[in-house]
Design a protein around this motif. Structure first.
Motif, PDB file in Angstrom:
ATOM      1  N   ARG A   1     -32.084 -69.013  22.322  1.00  0.00           N
ATOM      2  CA  ARG A   1     -32.729 -68.915  21.023  1.00  0.00           C
ATOM      3  C   ARG A   1     -31.948 -68.032  20.052  1.00  0.00           C
ATOM      4  O   ARG A   1     -31.973 -68.245  18.844  1.00  0.00           O
ATOM      5  CB  ARG A   1     -34.149 -68.360  21.170  1.00  0.00           C
ATOM      6  N   ASN A   2     -31.267 -67.039  20.565  1.00  0.00           N
ATOM      7  CA  ASN A   2     -30.522 -66.118  19.703  1.00  0.00           C
ATOM      8  C   ASN A   2     -29.119 -66.602  19.363  1.00  0.00           C
ATOM      9  O   ASN A   2     -28.412 -65.979  18.571  1.00  0.00           O
ATOM     10  CB  ASN A   2     -30.433 -64.744  20.359  1.00  0.00           C
TER      11      ASN A   2
ATOM     12  N   THR B   1     -26.165 -68.327  17.594  1.00  0.00           N
ATOM     13  CA  THR B   1     -25.980 -68.701  16.181  1.00  0.00           C
ATOM     14  C   THR B   1     -26.030 -70.216  16.016  1.00  0.00           C
ATOM     15  O   THR B   1     -26.477 -70.713  14.979  1.00  0.00           O
ATOM     16  CB  THR B   1     -24.631 -68.176  15.653  1.00  0.00           C
TER      17      THR B   1
ATOM     18  N   TYR C   1     -27.941 -72.264  17.679  1.00  0.00           N
ATOM     19  CA  TYR C   1     -29.365 -72.617  17.702  1.00  0.00           C
ATOM     20  C   TYR C   1     -30.033 -72.270  16.372  1.00  0.00           C
ATOM     21  O   TYR C   1     -30.749 -73.085  15.773  1.00  0.00           O
ATOM     22  CB  TYR C   1     -30.042 -71.888  18.859  1.00  0.00           C
ATOM     23  N   ARG C   2     -29.784 -71.044  15.907  1.00  0.00           N
ATOM     24  CA  ARG C   2     -30.433 -70.600  14.676  1.00  0.00           C
ATOM     25  C   ARG C   2     -29.959 -71.402  13.467  1.00  0.00           C
ATOM     26  O   ARG C   2     -30.756 -71.754  12.591  1.00  0.00           O
ATOM     27  CB  ARG C   2     -30.164 -69.101  14.466  1.00  0.00           C
TER      28      ARG C   2
ATOM     29  N   GLN D   1     -31.650 -74.798  13.506  1.00  0.00           N
ATOM     30  CA  GLN D   1     -33.037 -74.688  13.109  1.00  0.00           C
ATOM     31  C   GLN D   1     -33.169 -74.541  11.586  1.00  0.00           C
ATOM     32  O   GLN D   1     -34.065 -75.117  10.964  1.00  0.00           O
ATOM     33  CB  GLN D   1     -33.690 -73.487  13.804  1.00  0.00           C
ATOM     34  N   SER D   2     -32.266 -73.771  11.011  1.00  0.00           N
ATOM     35  CA  SER D   2     -32.283 -73.582   9.562  1.00  0.00           C
ATOM     36  C   SER D   2     -32.009 -74.897   8.835  1.00  0.00           C
ATOM     37  O   SER D   2     -32.679 -75.238   7.851  1.00  0.00           O
ATOM     38  CB  SER D   2     -31.241 -72.527   9.169  1.00  0.00           C
TER      39      SER D   2
END
Length: 524
Positions: free
Chosen positions: A41-42, A44, A46-47, A50-51
């Motif tokens: 989840r942490n 980059t 993945y993030r 998601q963004s």
């Protein structure tokens, strides 16, 4: 069958009984799927994903016919998918990044798709037939401009009998301001596809009796009041052989006509003609209604070679900015075509450096348009007319110079210390060509045309001591030919603004015209 049904029934009954005895359902006793780890989840990756998902889910789609008051069509001549990928990496590396994660301006547009590029008579297309498809809504033969597919190439009479109306023609008839901008000759295939109707793309400054050449058609254009902004190369097609331009080059016209003077006479005091960078910078958009800029006798310089021009010339992004200033003066909107013409020429020469450098500049021009227009009323489309026999291969480590030799990873995934060697014991580059003139090493030479008359180089070369990232390095090719050829695969298309969602999926090239016409309300 009766036996099988009995077995299935027994199995179902046993399962139900087991659930009843335990007091729990099958779903309750099943092992739950593992949750995402904190590291996952942490990440980059993945993030960031998601963004982007969140942004995509909030997109508003305007499906109203005629919602696009303005249309800008960007054509990267020869800008196939491999060119976009390599240009993206080069642009990122020029900014100190590894490059692969970078995005060119148009890659950030919300909608994208693929376009099929074949001509009606060729599997691998030429620029005239493809540009005609983009501009008229129907496919046609290679080598012709805006005449239908029944016309034989070079048939003057048939060409006069079967002309096709272009999107720019329709924009003119609707009172919109119009513009064409290119780093190629303004009479070359792609820019000429907006206004010319000829059965031979080579008729740039002379044509058989009974037909008009391309340059004459531009100056004499009778749709609306003619094109408002014309910026590019090709000065030689507009002046007679008796006239020498400011760079010491004579014109090509054999009929004695000076089309530059005819253009100035037609439009009068509100029209400005320019030939160099000084003149370009002096243009006051507020006081200029029509602008004709012809900055070279033939094609404009490659972006990396621009500083070597005798009289100086603007970049594609600068011309795009100036063009927008002028076409945005109209109350009824505008239609503008912008071509990165020399991407194609760099590839034909087998020189990836200039092809990619011009592609990066092309992306900057798109950014200028994105920064100076609204998604609410302006449809911007970015595509290519065709691809090239240009490859990106090997297994280079991430961040390896895109113009460099392949340096791979060791068994632990770490970068190796030296370039990988092919089966012949020689290093090789990430970029190459399936055909073309092949290897040449001209060092710091920034003009890809410098090796035009040199013989094709066949076979492999030991690149150990050669800097393949230099402007004058020409990649090796598999099949030796005088000039590298176009590729036949699909090309990408990116879009934003009203109607842009209509360009998703895989479509025929002529479909682009129909999207522009519907979105812009160009056909009542």
């Amino acid at each position: 069958m009766k036996f099988l049904n009995s077995v299935l029934a027994l199995g179902v009954a046993t399962t139900i009984a087991a659930c009843s005895e335990s007091g729990a359902s099958t779903a309750e006793t099943r092992t739950a799927p593992p949750a995402l780890s904190t590291d996952q989840r942490n990440s980059t990756w993945y993030r960031d994903a998601q963004s982007r998902l969140q942004q995509a889910s909030q997109r508003q789609i305007d499906n109203t016919p005629g919602a696009a008051k303005n249309i800008i069509l960007f054509v990267g001549d020869g800008m196939g998918i491999s060119t976009v990928t390599a240009a993206r990496i080069l642009a990122g590396q020029q900014q100190g990044r590894t490059g692969e994660e970078y995005q060119l301006s148009f890659e950030q547009m919300p909608f994208a798709g693929l376009i099929k590029t074949y001509n009606t008579n060729q599997q691998t297309s030429d620029s005239a037939g493809t540009a005609s498809a983009l501009m008229t809504g129907v496919k046609t033969k290679a080598g012709v401009l805006n005449v239908d597919e029944t016309v034989a190439r070079g048939d003057c009479k048939a060409g006069l009998e079967h002309p096709l109306t272009t999107a720019l023609d329709l924009a003119e008839l609707h009172g919109k301001r119009t513009g064409i901008i290119s780093t190629a000759r303004i009479t070359h295939a792609t820019p000429a596809s907006t206004y010319a109707k000829v059965p031979e793309r080579g008729w740039e400054y002379q044509a058989p009796e009974g037909c008009r050449d391309i340059a004459a058609q531009l100056v004499e254009m009778d749709r609306g009041d003619g094109i408002d902004v014309i910026l590019g190369g090709g000065r030689r097609a507009f002046i007679p052989q008796s006239v020498t331009d400011l760079e010491g080059e004579k014109g090509k016209r054999t009929d004695g006509r000076n089309l530059v003077q005819e253009w100035k006479n037609r439009y009068g005091a509100a029209a400005t003609y320019i030939e160099d960078e000084k003149g370009f910078k002096a243009v006051d958009a507020a006081k200029t209604d029509k602008l004709l800029g012809l900055f070279q006798p033939s094609h404009m310089r490659y972006e990396s070679d621009r500083e070597n021009d005798k009289a100086g010339e603007p970049s594609l992004s600068e011309m795009t900015a100036k063009g927008l200033e002028l076409v945005q003066k109209g109350e009824d909107g505008y239609f503008m075509l912008v071509e990165g013409g020399r991407i194609d020429h760099g590839h034909h020469a087998g020189n990836a450096y200039n092809a990619l450098t011009d592609a990066v500049e092309f992306a900057k021009a798109v950014q200028v348009a994105m920064d100076n227009t609204s998604t609410e009323d302006t449809l911007i489309i970015v595509t290519a007319d065709h691809s090239h026999a240009f490859t990106m291969a090997g297994y280079p480590t991430r961040g390896n110079p895109i113009l460099g030799k392949v340096i791979g990873n060791d068994e632990h995934g770490a970068p190796q210390d030296a370039p990988q060697l092919a089966a012949d014991g020689k290093p090789y580059t990430t970029l190459g060509y399936a055909n073309g003139a092949g290897f040449a090493d001209l060092g710091d030479e920034t003009n890809s045309d410098a090796r035009r008359d040199a013989p094709a180089h066949s076979g492999r070369v030991d690149l150990t001591e050669i800097d393949t990232t230099k402007p004058g390095f020409y990649q090796e090719s598999l099949v030796p030919t005088g000039s590298e050829t176009h590729g036949g695969e699909d090309v990408g298309i990116w879009a934003r603004g009203p109607g842009s969602h209509l360009l998703t999926g895989t479509n025929e090239q002529n479909y682009v015209f129909h999207v522009m016409v519907r979105s812009g309300g160009l056909l009542d």
